[in-house]
Structures are given as C-alpha cells and as structure tokens.
Motif scaffolding. Structure first.
Motif, short mmCIF file in Angstrom:
data_model
loop_
_atom_site.label_atom_id
_atom_site.label_comp_id
_atom_site.label_asym_id
_atom_site.label_seq_id
_atom_site.Cartn_x
_atom_site.Cartn_y
_atom_site.Cartn_z
N PHE A 19 2.42 1.79 -3.40
CA PHE A 19 1.41 2.30 -4.33
C PHE A 19 1.09 3.77 -4.04
N GLY A 20 0.96 4.09 -2.75
CA GLY A 20 0.70 5.48 -2.38
C GLY A 20 1.80 6.39 -2.88
N VAL A 80 1.39 7.12 -6.49
CA VAL A 80 0.36 8.14 -6.73
C VAL A 80 0.93 9.52 -6.44
N TYR A 81 1.73 9.62 -5.35
CA TYR A 81 2.37 10.90 -5.06
C TYR A 81 3.24 11.33 -6.24
N THR A 133 0.83 -1.20 0.00
CA THR A 133 0.00 0.00 0.00
C THR A 133 0.86 1.25 0.00
N ILE A 134 1.93 1.22 0.79
CA ILE A 134 2.79 2.39 0.87
C ILE A 134 3.46 2.66 -0.47
#
Lengths: 200, 656
Positions: free
Chosen positions: A23-24, A27-28, A20-21
């Motif tokens: 992927f986050g 996105v950033y 998740t991190i």
C-alpha cells in the motif's frame, strides 16, 4: 481453470506488513504520478513555443517511436508473466521472464538515448527552444525512471539467482511490477500526448 | 573546470556581518561538540538519538532542529527590523541592499521549511502513533531517513552562510531574477537544493504517515472515531502527497535552466516565467494548509480537554478539513491576480478564495461552541488559543479582503500582505505548535512545564505580535511595499517602522520567557513529575499509556469502542479487570544508515550547487549502495520477549 486456482493457492501468504508495504508503494506511485502530471502540464504550456526551431512533426519519427512503444508494452506483458511465475514459486521461469523484461526495457532505453543523441547532434537539443526543453525533460524523466527500474530488476534477478525465491524477493518483485506497469501507463500518455499529437 | 567545480577561496565571506554570522555559527557548533565531549555523551548521543528509529525520539529531534533554526530566523527578523527602522533618507542602516535581500529570503525559507515544517513533523511524530494506538509508524526506517533528509537540507541552507551566499531572489525565488543571467552566483542553487533535499524528506514523511493512519489504527478505531488531530494529519498528508511532487518538479526545472541551459522560465528561447509562478504556488498554497491543518487539530484536542467538554460538531470538523483539502488546490492564483490572467480567471479564483474561508469559519465557531458552557482551565495553552482566535479572525478577514481582485491590485506585494500572512502563520501555525509542545511535553519527557512562564510568554507574544504587525497593516495602506531596504524620509513611515521594531522587542522577551519555562521546568522537574500518564485529564488514547511511554508505546494494544475512547473508559464504572496477556513485540533495530543517507544527500546537494560532478556521482552511488544494504538486510528487527514486556509494564504500572 482449476489448475490455475490450485496454483494460486501456492502464493506465499502475505503477512500484514507486506500488505502495508504494498500500500505504501502505491501511495509512492501516486506521488510519482503527480510529478509526471506537473511535467505534462509544463509540456502542454510550452509545446507551441518552438522559438523558430522545429516542432514535433519535424523531429519525431512515427515508426521509430512505435517500435519503442511495442518494446515497452511487451516488457510489461513479460513482467506480468514473470510475476505469476514468482507466485507459483517457479524460480527459473521468474529469472527467464524477468531477463526478457530486462532486455526489452534496456532496448527501450537504448533507443531513447539514440533518439536523444540524434536530436542533440543535429542541433535540436534541449537548449534550442522551450518546446524541446519540455520534451527532453518529460520523456527523459520517464527514461530515467525506466533506468532505475532496470537497475532494480538486475539486482533482484541476481539475488533470486543466488539466494532463490524468498518471501522478501517475491514481495520486491510485486513492487517492481507495480512500478513497471505504472511506467507503462505513463508512456502511453507520452505516446499519445507528445508523439501522436505531435505528428498531427 | 577544476576538480572542485565552481568552488574557490573567494566563496568564503568577506563582509563583516556575514563573517560575524559565520563565526558565531562555527563557535556554536564547537561549543556543542565541546559540551558533548566534556560530559562524555558521544556514545549516548549516538546510540540513543542519532541511530534511533523510535518515532518519539525522531519527533524530539525535529523539534530541537526547529528551535535552533527558529533562533536563526529570529536573528534575521531583528536585523530586518533594525534596518527598516533606521534606513531612511540619508541614513542607510546597517545592511547593504544585497545583504538585506539575502536576509529576507533566508528568513522566509527558514521559517517555513525548517521551523514550521519541523515543528509540524516533530509533533506529528511524537503524537500520532500514540494517538491511534500503534507501536510505531508504518515504516520506522523511512521515518528516520525523512528526518535526516530534513536535517541535510537544513545543513545545506546554513552552509551557504559560510561557503558562498544564499539566494537574494526572495523565499520563492521567482524568475527571471532567479535565472542564471540575473543571479549568476550559487545563492539560488543553495536555495534549490536545500529545499529539494528537505522537500524529499517531507514527501517521504507524507507517505509514511498516510499509510500509518490508514493501516495501523488500533482495533475498533474506525475513521469516524479518530481523534481530530489524527484527522487533520490525515488531510495534511494527502496535501503533502499531492503538492510536494510539484515543488520537486519546479525546483528541478529551475535548476536545469540554470545549469544545462534549458528554456523553461527564461525570458528568451520561448520560456514562460509566469508558468514558474503558477507551478510554485500550485505547491505553495496547499503548503499553507499543510502548515495550518495540524495546528487546527492541536487546537481541537486542547480546547476540548481544557474545556472538559466533548468537541462540538465533530462531523462538521472532519468535513471542514476535507473541504479545505480540496479547495486549497483551486485557489493558488490569488497569489498573483496582478499577472493579468483576465477578469474571469481572477473572478473564479477570488470566489474560491472567499469560499475557503467558510470551512475555516466553521472550525472557529465549533471551537468557540466547545468552550461555551465548559469548565475552562485558563492556562497558557488556552491564552494562546484565544489569541489565535482573535488574530486569526482578523488576519482571515484581511485575507478575504485581498481575495477581491480589485482590492488585491492595490495591496499586492504591500506590507499589508506581509502583515496578513504573518498573522495567519504566527497565530495559526506557531501558536498551535507552542500549544502542542506544552500539551504533549509531559507525555514525552515525564514532567510538566511550569505554566506561569508559559502564560507570561503567551501574553507577551500576543501583545508583541499586535505591536509588531499592526503598523505593517497601516504601512501597507500608506503604500509601503514589502522587501524595502531603504525609503525616503518624506513618506513619514519611519515612526511606524520603529513601533514595529518595538513589537519585535516584546516578542524577543516572550522568547526569553519560553526558554525560561523550559529551563526552570527542567530544574524543578521533581515537583512536576507526571506519575499518572494523564496530567490533563485527557480524552484520547495517548494519555492511557505511561509518561514517557516505553519504546513500544503500548504493552498491550488498546481497543476502542467510541470517540474520546480514553475519556469514556475513565467514566465507566464496570471496569472489567482482565489478566493481561503479553505478547512478543518486534521492534526495529537502531541503525546509522538513515543518517548516512542524509549525510550523502547533503554532500549531493552541495556538489550540485558547486558543480563538483565527480563527487556528486560518488555520493549518489553511495546512496544507492546504502539503500541496497538496507533492503537486503533481513534482520532489521529484534523481538522483545513477552516476559520482558511484562516486566517493563509492571514497573510502569507501579509508577502509575
């Protein structure tokens, strides 16, 4: 090939939060990409508005920029090797390769600052014309990002040196490499659009 | 340059109305501090709210800030309406021209950034993780940071009332007026930095919720099984991610122009001020849809529940959202057809603008068809909803009219435009937020709001709105431009301005009823406890847990097999009751670091406004250190053991 495969087996397993991190962070990076897209658009609009000042061909030095580019691209390569070493849990190699990456990145920033200060002292600062304003801002924003990356890299190297390769630090190296490669790609666009088109 | 940069004693207010506003604000803060001290609630405030990372509490705080800011924005409305109703001919009303300009600029900024955005992120925070069957958002700490950045922007914007002044260049502060040459004060800088800080918060929220929706859906919830509210938040967050960086760049460039003397938007030096207008609307138009899409999601949920029918045309609703997401990026130029970009460019953007009305129309029809043949519960939410359908369609048609460039040349910057976008935002966004708050209130607080006061408020809002903005459409046709602090008597506009003022008075009464609804419902909450967790006979997952939900939302994560999962579950006769297997649940600890980051960002913005460079560097350094402390902390979570989860769940079950 086989040895590589067995080595990859040693990659510390991501748990779901890591996934998740990462992927986050992707996105950033995309938001950052939009930020640069906007700056490129501004440059595209303003690059002919030299207002009696110099244009790109008069102030850019092809060989100087080429050295800068090679430094940054090489640092991306060493960063990649460093990350593979991290996945293989080779602490000393990680520190070594990321130190090389750091030095290459630092020399890139130093060269850029030198170029900027040369331009400012010869009277072609960002106040001179809209073209120079957009040039300084676009290239400077990239340089600022590289500097932030360098600070992060320094902190990480020190932490790995003192506390060893933990799962968290491998994850952070992954994020840092993503950031670093992203900045590399942005630089390729700057090199092409600002400098190459500027020379011609 | 002194140690305090440009800041000096002259920055404090001199004229009566500003001073009055500043004193009122300080008194309000003091009363708040006194109340908290008197009731000995500092510890509670600190440990339950300020340091929280729980998405539900963060959502409540967003909405609280928005309500407070909404009152300030409404005070601006009252002043503007009084001014325009009285400042005619030889009378000059109650405000100076300069002050009037600051007020309409502040009104726009407050209402968009700190009310509409606050309500939006508040409701998303409250509902979204519950609705997708998750225990929290993807990054709870980042979520808290977003909220505190939003608050920091809010504080900065309000600080301008006491120290210095606010921008008088309008809510989007176009150059050349907003350039240093024509706005030498700090007003524009305050505007830049309050938006920059709050905008960063929004951007981080955008990333957070996008990742939450993609990664944290419960088992079985495929994309096409997501509730429509989740879908619209998904679309909204994509817009946030793609649009807000443009705002960051635009504001930064304007600040560079004003501070270090670059020439991006200046009239001299080869700058291009129309580029600013293009940039700001490349963010601004998607922003309009950022505000309205979540409301569309709320309407979809509420209409379906209160019509007791499945939502009509689920798939077309989803596609309409994505059509809007894409199209919203290629219509920005309709905000300035008069720029003179050429007839072909104008024609393209005019057509795109008309096309974007199509997916919106699809949604309107789907909602109406959802109601058709349903057993409609005619409560306050549905009254707001019908008001929305009526007003939004009217406002939308006015918008399509202005999408014709030839007509727009006539109506550009007239009150017709002002009436149009207020119709869209009040009915589309604000009514949606009101419905959302009433609808999910029992889920968060455990008791229902009394519907009667809500119904009265809804009728008053709709009537008041028509009375307040009907005249503005007419005035626009009569040639009244926006942002007038004074007009000659022979125009014959005064009577219509007075009618508009009366409309605002009716809205003020509606606001009174909304507060009555909150207060009386709180006093009589014993009669309205929601003991079932499902007060409306709901359809989506959030109603399957208790009201209010435990910190971890779900003791056992739900699994879904269809759309409207909870509804289907309720219809099933062969309920297989299994033994519940509880597991340890990791929860993110409370931490004050997010608030500290917000506070430092506020100081950073303040120093950037007043050019206090040493403190600016110091606050930036502190932020970096705070982030380092957080990222190197390996123990940010604690585990609620399975036995404790079981105990909490049993208590809840007993209540249910």
């Amino acid at each position: 090939m086989e040895s590589v495969n067995t080595q990859i087996q040693q990659v510390p397993k991501y748990d779901k939060t890591d996934d998740t991190i990462v992927f986050g962070f992707w996105v950033y990076l995309m938001t950052d990409c939009v930020l640069f897209a906007a700056l490129f658009a501004v440059y595209a609009v303003l690059h002919n508005n030299t207002f009696g000042g110099p244009d790109g061909a008069q102030i850019f030095s092809p060989s100087y920029v080429l050295v800068e580019t090679i430094a940054l691209l090489t640092s991306s390569f060493t960063c990649g090797i460093g990350l593979i070493s991290a996945y293989n849990m080779q602490k000393n190699r990680v520190i070594g390769w990321f130190s090389v990456t750091f030095l290459l990145g630092l020399s890139f920033v130093v060269m850029e600052v030198a170029e900027f200060s040369h331009l400012i002292h010869s009277g072609d600062s960002f106040k001179r014309s809209a073209f120079l304003s957009s040039y300084f801002t676009l290239v400077g924003t990239h340089g600022l990002h590289v500097t932030v990356g360098l600070i992060g890299m320094l902190i990480l190297i020190i932490r790995i040196y003192t506390k060893g390769l933990t799962k968290a630090s491998v994850r952070r190296l992954t994020l840092l490499s993503l950031f670093w490669h992203f900045l590399d790609i942005i630089w390729i666009f700057i090199f092409t659009i600002v400098y190459m088109l500027g020379f011609s | 340059m002194s140690i305090l940069g440009k800041l000096s004693i002259n920055a404090f207010p001199h004229d009566v109305i500003t001073l009055g506003g500043a004193i009122m604000m300080i008194v309000a803060i003091l009363i708040g501090i006194f109340y908290v001290t008197y009731t000995k609630r500092w510890h509670w405030l600190w440990s339950e709210w300020i340091t929280t990372t729980d998405h539900k509490k963060i959502g409540v705080m967003y909405i609280f800030v928005s309500i407070v800011m909404g009152l300030r924005g409404f005070a601006d409305v009252l002043l503007m309406r009084v001014q325009q109703a009285t400042s005619v001919g030889s009378s000059h009303g109650i405000l100076s021209a300069n002050h009037f300009q600051q007020i309409f600029s502040a009104h726009g900024v407050i209402m968009i950034f700190f009310v509409a955005m606050g309500f939006l992120f508040g409701i998303i925070n409250l509902v979204l993780p519950l609705q997708i069957g998750s225990r929290d958002v993807a990054f709870p700490f980042l979520n808290a940071t977003s909220f505190w950045l939003f608050s920091a922007g809010m504080v900065l914007m309000n600080a301008s009332l006491i120290i210095g002044n606010f921008t008088y260049a309008g809510w989007l502060s176009y150059p050349p007026l907003s350039e240093l040459k024509y706005s030498p004060g700090v007003g524009v800088d305050y505007w830049i930095w309050s938006l920059q800080v709050a905008g960063l918060g929004s951007l981080l929220s955008g990333i957070n919720f996008l990742v939450t929706i993609i990664k944290l859906r419960c088992k079985g919830m495929t994309l096409m099984r997501m509730p429509l509210f989740t879908w619209s938040v998904f679309g909204t967050m994509v817009l946030v991610i793609l649009a807000f960086p443009i705002l960051t760049v635009t504001l930064a460039l304007l600040y560079l122009d004003r501070t270090v003397g670059t020439h991006f938007f200046t009239a001299s030096g080869g700058g291009n001020m129309m580029m600013y207008v293009n940039l700001i609307w490349s963010w601004g138009h998607p922003e309009v849809y950022i505000l309205v899409l979540p409301s569309f999601g709320i309407f979809s949920e509420v209409v379906s529940v209160f019509s007791r029918k499945r939502l009509f045309g689920y798939r077309s609703m989803v596609w309409a959202i994505w059509a809007i997401v894409v199209l919203s990026f290629i219509v920005w130029l309709h905000h300035f057809f008069t720029m003179g970009a050429g007839s072909n460019v104008n024609a393209f953007f005019g057509m795109m603008t008309m096309i974007i009305a199509v997916p919106t129309g699809v949604k309107i029809f789907n909602w109406l068809f959802t109601m058709f043949g349903g057993r409609i519960k005619f409560n306050a939410s549905m009254i707001y909803f019908l008001g929305f359908i009526f007003l939004f369609t009217l406002g939308g048609v006015a918008g399509v009219m202005m999408a014709v460039p030839a007509i727009d040349y006539q109506l550009h910057n007239s009150l017709f435009l002002v009436a149009h976008f207020h119709t869209m935002i009040v009915s589309g966004v604000l009514f949606g937020d009101f419905i959302g708050i009433m609808y999910w209130f029992p889920k968060i607080f455990g008791f229902k709001l009394i519907d009667f006061y809500g119904r009265v408020a809804a009728y008053l809002w709709i009537i008041g709105f028509i009375v307040a903005f009907g005249p503005l459409y007419i005035l626009g046709f009569m040639g009244a431009t926006r942002r007038l602090d004074h007009y000659p008597a022979y125009t014959g506009w005064q009577s219509l301005f007075i009618v508009a003022g009366i409309g605002v008075g009716i809205i003020a009464i509606a606001l009174v009823f909304q507060f009555l609804q909150l207060i009386i419902s709180y006093i009589k909450k014993n009669e309205n406890f929601d003991t079932t967790g499902d007060p409306w006979d709901g359809r989506t997952l959030e109603w399957s847990t208790s009201s209010p939900p435990p910190h971890f939302n779900y003791a056992i994560l739900p699994e879904v097999e269809s759309r409207d999962a909870f509804w289907e579950e309720k219809q099933r006769t062969d309920k297989n009751v299994q033994d519940k297997k509880y597991e340890d649940i990791p929860v993110v600890k409370n931490t004050p670091l997010a608030m500290y980051i917000g506070a430092m960002a506020c100081i950073f913005g303040f120093c950037a406004v007043w050019h206090i460079w040493w403190l600016l560097a110091l606050s930036l350094l502190t932020i970096i250190v705070l982030i380092m402390i957080r990222t190197t902390d390996e123990e940010t979570e604690y585990v609620i053991p399975a036995s404790e989860v079981a105990e909490i769940d049993k208590k809840v079950q007993w209540k249910v």
